[in-house]
Design a protein around this motif. Structure first.
Motif: not given
Length: 382
Positions: A56-65, A73-76, A188-195, A280-285
């Motif tokens: 569980a600990a390693a899996l949780g860390a993988w998701f966050r990283e 896109e990578r986040y999704l 929901a989903g990737a915005e770019a290309g899918f208005p 912060l994770q997706t680069g919006a800030a």
């Protein structure tokens, strides 16, 4: 004789106070909030062998990283694993119930949790069976939370994926289950290309039915996404909406000028479902201190605070508030402001929102302020 003392300046709430404060959550994804231990257990039960870690600990860390890439896109992509283990009724009921229990333990008193029914059909469930399983899980979670003294109410937002072509079908599903656990609709989903304009038929249908909907807009894409969501689609709320900052200018002397779209959003009191850690994770800030939420709060936009994906972001409502308290020096008054904003913007009837504000939220913050005044040694004696 009356003895009075000057009320001390509001101080930052403690972590314990933040956790106990009543909170309202409008933007939380069911498939983004699983417990790592549950992902592992469901994967073993279902024979899913593609997880990148086996504890569980390693899996949780993988998701966050994996989510901390700076790319939406990578986040999704991380959702492939959670959705893979959410394909049976039992799994959906369990995940939904645990979601409610976890939110309630964090002080959330009202939440709208979203998910895409079309992503849970691989094992043969129908769209209706998916919705009913999640609704049953939410009700079970509410019962479990109440049993340990945590009051919470949860409504579902049915989400359509913006890259797919089932939005009208999902909108009709949301309308069918309106009043039976479902409170609204989302894309929901990737915005770019899918208005959002690709799904105008769904939004027109919802408007004809007087139903509520929010749209992911202004997260990774800019002002055109927000403009389309509001002016072409008629969204009630903006999922994220962080890029509205692109229409606000701050001069060197501190003078702030709102462009026409930003002024419209503020003046019309359109709720912004802000999710700082996710942004912060997706680069919006680039940091909490530089996140637009600080300026938007000062300008009195209808800002709400949210988690987005608690697993991928390693976050909670308490953590989101803790980060803003540290970055901006927020007090309990600020926390209440965000919370009342969110409750005002919820997709339940007005009288029920008002009851939550007056009977739960305001008394909860008043009690925390009283604790602080008592701890500060403030006295008013006659």
């Amino acid at each position: 004789m009356t003895e009075s003392h000057t009320v001390p300046a509001a101080r930052a709430p403690s972590a314990d106070q933040i956790m106990r404060a009543p909170k309202v959550l409008l933007h939380d994804h069911l498939d983004g909030g699983l417990r790592p231990s549950t992902v592992l257990e469901l994967a073993r039960e279902q024979g899913y062998d593609r997880l990148p870690a086996d504890d569980a600990a390693a899996l949780g860390a993988w998701f966050r990283e994996a989510a901390d890439s700076g790319s939406l896109e990578r986040y999704l992509e991380t959702f492939a694993h959670t959705c893979a283990v959410m394909q049976t009724r039992d799994a959906l009921v369990r995940v939904a119930a645990e979601c409610v229990v976890d939110l309630a333990a964090d002080g959330v008193v009202y939440a709208e949790v979203r998910y895409a029914p079309e992503q849970h059909l691989e094992a043969g469930l129908t769209l209706e069976q998916v919705v009913e399983a999640v609704n049953d899980g939410f009700r079970e979670g509410e019962r479990q939370a109440a049993a340990v003294g945590h009051r919470i109410r949860v409504g579902a937002l049915l989400t359509a994926m913006r890259h797919a072509a089932r939005s009208l079908e999902i909108a009709e599903l949301a309308n069918r289950y309106r009043g039976s656990g479902v409170v609204g609709f989302d894309i929901a989903g990737a915005e770019a290309g899918f208005p959002p304009t690709r799904h105008l038929d769904a939004f027109e249908y919802l408007k004809r039915e007087n139903n509520h909907f929010t749209i992911h807009a202004g997260e990774a894409f800019g002002l055109p996404s927000i403009w389309q969501a509001l002016q072409w689609c008629g969204a009630d709320r903006l999922g994220h909406g962080v890029r509205i900052i692109d229409d606000i200018t701050v001069a060197e002397d501190g003078t702030v000028t709102l462009g026409p779209l930003a002024a419209y959003v503020r003046d019309k009191r359109i709720p912004l479902e802000m999710c700082p850690t996710s942004n912060l994770q997706t680069g919006a800030a680039s940091s909490y201190a530089e996140h637009p939420v600080g300026l938007l709060r000062r300008l009195r936009f209808r800002v709400t605070l949210n988690t987005d994906n608690r697993l991928m972001s390693g976050t909670s409502m308490s953590r989101e508030f803790e980060e803003l308290v540290q970055a901006f020096g927020y007090s309990l008054d600020d926390m209440q402001w965000f919370t009342v904003n969110a409750m005002k913007s919820a997709f339940i009837p007005f009288d029920e929102r008002l009851a939550m504000i007056n009977d739960v939220i305001k008394p909860g913050y008043a009690a925390l302020r009283s604790e602080w005044l008592f701890a500060s040694g403030l006295r008013h004696r006659v």
